[in-house]
Design a protein around this motif. Sequence first.
Motif, PDB file in Angstrom:
ATOM      1  N   UNK A 142      -8.368  -6.535  15.016  1.00  0.00           N
ATOM      2  CA  UNK A 142      -8.693  -6.360  13.602  1.00  0.00           C
ATOM      3  C   UNK A 142      -7.469  -5.836  12.865  1.00  0.00           C
ATOM      4  N   UNK A 143      -7.077  -6.522  11.805  1.00  0.00           N
ATOM      5  CA  UNK A 143      -6.096  -6.006  10.872  1.00  0.00           C
ATOM      6  C   UNK A 143      -6.863  -5.338   9.730  1.00  0.00           C
ATOM      7  N   UNK A 144      -6.772  -4.030   9.643  1.00  0.00           N
ATOM      8  CA  UNK A 144      -7.421  -3.300   8.561  1.00  0.00           C
ATOM      9  C   UNK A 144      -6.421  -3.202   7.410  1.00  0.00           C
ATOM     10  N   UNK A 145      -6.477  -4.201   6.512  1.00  0.00           N
ATOM     11  CA  UNK A 145      -5.542  -4.260   5.390  1.00  0.00           C
ATOM     12  C   UNK A 145      -5.896  -3.221   4.334  1.00  0.00           C
ATOM     13  N   UNK A 146      -4.904  -2.895   3.492  1.00  0.00           N
ATOM     14  CA  UNK A 146      -5.158  -2.014   2.367  1.00  0.00           C
ATOM     15  C   UNK A 146      -5.986  -2.703   1.302  1.00  0.00           C
ATOM     16  N   UNK A 147      -6.509  -1.918   0.381  1.00  0.00           N
ATOM     17  CA  UNK A 147      -7.301  -2.483  -0.713  1.00  0.00           C
ATOM     18  C   UNK A 147      -6.408  -3.374  -1.589  1.00  0.00           C
ATOM     19  N   UNK A 148      -7.003  -4.453  -2.083  1.00  0.00           N
ATOM     20  CA  UNK A 148      -6.240  -5.363  -2.917  1.00  0.00           C
ATOM     21  C   UNK A 148      -5.355  -6.271  -2.081  1.00  0.00           C
ATOM     22  N   UNK A 149      -4.446  -6.964  -2.763  1.00  0.00           N
ATOM     23  CA  UNK A 149      -3.554  -7.922  -2.111  1.00  0.00           C
ATOM     24  C   UNK A 149      -2.134  -7.665  -2.598  1.00  0.00           C
ATOM     25  N   UNK A 150      -1.269  -7.219  -1.697  1.00  0.00           N
ATOM     26  CA  UNK A 150       0.134  -7.026  -2.054  1.00  0.00           C
ATOM     27  C   UNK A 150       0.921  -8.273  -1.686  1.00  0.00           C
ATOM     28  N   UNK A 151       2.054  -8.464  -2.360  1.00  0.00           N
ATOM     29  CA  UNK A 151       2.885  -9.639  -2.080  1.00  0.00           C
ATOM     30  C   UNK A 151       3.381  -9.632  -0.642  1.00  0.00           C
ATOM     31  N   UNK A 152       3.668  -8.439  -0.102  1.00  0.00           N
ATOM     32  CA  UNK A 152       4.187  -8.359   1.262  1.00  0.00           C
ATOM     33  C   UNK A 152       3.122  -8.690   2.299  1.00  0.00           C
ATOM     34  N   UNK A 153       1.875  -8.298   2.032  1.00  0.00           N
ATOM     35  CA  UNK A 153       0.813  -8.513   3.011  1.00  0.00           C
ATOM     36  C   UNK A 153       0.133  -9.874   2.862  1.00  0.00           C
ATOM     37  N   UNK A 154       0.358 -10.544   1.743  1.00  0.00           N
ATOM     38  CA  UNK A 154      -0.327 -11.816   1.495  1.00  0.00           C
ATOM     39  C   UNK A 154      -0.108 -12.843   2.605  1.00  0.00           C
ATOM     40  N   UNK A 155       1.121 -13.050   3.108  1.00  0.00           N
ATOM     41  CA  UNK A 155       1.279 -14.025   4.204  1.00  0.00           C
ATOM     42  C   UNK A 155       0.463 -13.677   5.442  1.00  0.00           C
ATOM     43  N   UNK A 156       0.338 -12.390   5.750  1.00  0.00           N
ATOM     44  CA  UNK A 156      -0.436 -11.978   6.915  1.00  0.00           C
ATOM     45  C   UNK A 156      -1.928 -12.208   6.683  1.00  0.00           C
ATOM     46  N   UNK A 157      -2.380 -11.953   5.458  1.00  0.00           N
ATOM     47  CA  UNK A 157      -3.781 -12.194   5.130  1.00  0.00           C
ATOM     48  C   UNK A 157      -4.118 -13.680   5.219  1.00  0.00           C
ATOM     49  N   UNK A 158      -3.167 -14.520   4.836  1.00  0.00           N
ATOM     50  CA  UNK A 158      -3.393 -15.964   4.895  1.00  0.00           C
ATOM     51  C   UNK A 158      -3.337 -16.505   6.321  1.00  0.00           C
ATOM     52  N   UNK A 159      -2.657 -15.789   7.201  1.00  0.00           N
ATOM     53  CA  UNK A 159      -2.414 -16.306   8.546  1.00  0.00           C
ATOM     54  C   UNK A 159      -3.484 -15.933   9.562  1.00  0.00           C
ATOM     55  N   UNK A 160      -4.362 -14.976   9.245  1.00  0.00           N
ATOM     56  CA  UNK A 160      -5.359 -14.552  10.227  1.00  0.00           C
ATOM     57  C   UNK A 160      -6.352 -15.674  10.506  1.00  0.00           C
ATOM     58  N   UNK A 161      -7.076 -15.547  11.620  1.00  0.00           N
ATOM     59  CA  UNK A 161      -8.065 -16.557  11.987  1.00  0.00           C
ATOM     60  C   UNK A 161      -9.320 -16.479  11.134  1.00  0.00           C
ATOM     61  N   UNK A 162      -9.710 -15.267  10.780  1.00  0.00           N
ATOM     62  CA  UNK A 162     -10.902 -15.059   9.957  1.00  0.00           C
ATOM     63  C   UNK A 162     -10.656 -13.915   8.990  1.00  0.00           C
ATOM     64  N   UNK A 163     -11.428 -13.924   7.901  1.00  0.00           N
ATOM     65  CA  UNK A 163     -11.421 -12.812   6.958  1.00  0.00           C
ATOM     66  C   UNK A 163     -12.830 -12.232   6.852  1.00  0.00           C
ATOM     67  N   UNK A 164     -12.901 -10.904   6.824  1.00  0.00           N
ATOM     68  CA  UNK A 164     -14.152 -10.233   6.500  1.00  0.00           C
ATOM     69  C   UNK A 164     -13.922  -9.445   5.218  1.00  0.00           C
ATOM     70  N   UNK A 165     -14.628  -9.814   4.174  1.00  0.00           N
ATOM     71  CA  UNK A 165     -14.531  -9.112   2.898  1.00  0.00           C
ATOM     72  C   UNK A 165     -15.625  -8.056   2.834  1.00  0.00           C
ATOM     73  N   UNK A 166     -15.212  -6.807   2.615  1.00  0.00           N
ATOM     74  CA  UNK A 166     -16.157  -5.709   2.437  1.00  0.00           C
ATOM     75  C   UNK A 166     -16.204  -5.375   0.951  1.00  0.00           C
ATOM     76  N   UNK A 167     -17.390  -5.412   0.380  1.00  0.00           N
ATOM     77  CA  UNK A 167     -17.546  -5.100  -1.030  1.00  0.00           C
ATOM     78  C   UNK A 167     -18.870  -4.371  -1.231  1.00  0.00           C
ATOM     79  N   UNK A 168     -19.152  -4.003  -2.465  1.00  0.00           N
ATOM     80  CA  UNK A 168     -20.402  -3.339  -2.820  1.00  0.00           C
ATOM     81  C   UNK A 168     -21.031  -4.091  -3.980  1.00  0.00           C
ATOM     82  N   UNK A 169     -22.274  -3.760  -4.321  1.00  0.00           N
ATOM     83  CA  UNK A 169     -22.921  -4.457  -5.443  1.00  0.00           C
ATOM     84  C   UNK A 169     -22.348  -4.100  -6.820  1.00  0.00           C
TER      85      UNK A 169
END
Length: 296
Positions: A142-169
């Motif tokens: 599990x890559x526990x990314x920071x909140x939001x999307x930074x330019x530096x982390x964007x390639x890593x977020x795009x490269x993972x096998x799956x994404x789990x989005x945690x949000x609230x109502x």
Amino acid sequence: MNRDQASQLRKRMQNLQHQLQQQEHFCPIIGIISGKGGVGKSVFSTNLSIALAQRNKKVLIIDLDVGMGNIEQLIGQTSLYHIDDCIRDHLPLTEAMYKGPGSLTYIPGGSGFEEILEINEQNLLYFLNQIESIKKSFDYVFFDFGAGVSAQMLPFMRAVNQLILVTTPEPPAMADGYSALKLICSDESSHDVFCVINQVSSFSEARETWQRLASTARRFIGIDPKWLAALHHDSAVVDSVKQQNPCLLRFPRSKFSADVHSLAANFLDNGQITAPKEVHSIFYNRVLHYLKFTRR
């Protein structure tokens, strides 16, 4: 059976055995994201990992919430090395790999990780090779990314096998979650995206939140976020965070803990990924691809 046929059969069996070994060691990298802070992303990551460990799965959390890493605080531990220490000094990532409660394994985040990878291609390649090496020992990373999307982390977020989005109502959390998906799930990237709706008062509220988010994502991004779980608002979570003891261990009979166990079962039933056909890691190659793509 003549000698040539026997030789061909042995060769086919060896190839099959090699393929099975590759599949056996395939370990998906799953990115856990949120559009904004305060939605319980790291609490979710920590407790889900413990729930999976209790089901005999080997899970590693890598805290990439750069400068704001929470895993150590959530479990009440301090670490000598962090991920940026290893990359800077080219130490094995195992030097910064620690055991937490509930058979939790984690690598704590550091304050300079983004800068280290941004300015030095050797550090990037070293990090990717280290990930390839340690993946062999786990069922999930599990890559526990920071909140939001930074330019530096964007390639890593795009490269993972799956994404789990945690949000609230809450509308701001939903809007920011949608914005994060819009940035990550470009035309060039493809993901299985799963949604966890946290801090809900009822199951129906969670389903309604997911349906609204999924409908908007299908219409404007062209992706179909899948339902994964609802996590009810529970005072036990707040108490466990204050006590720096994961809720699943401190309050195993709480509503939140029951939700997480249900989530873990659902994840194992519906979140499995088949091994890739490529010899080299999809994650490794996709990170390099997206870095070049974003730096054109």
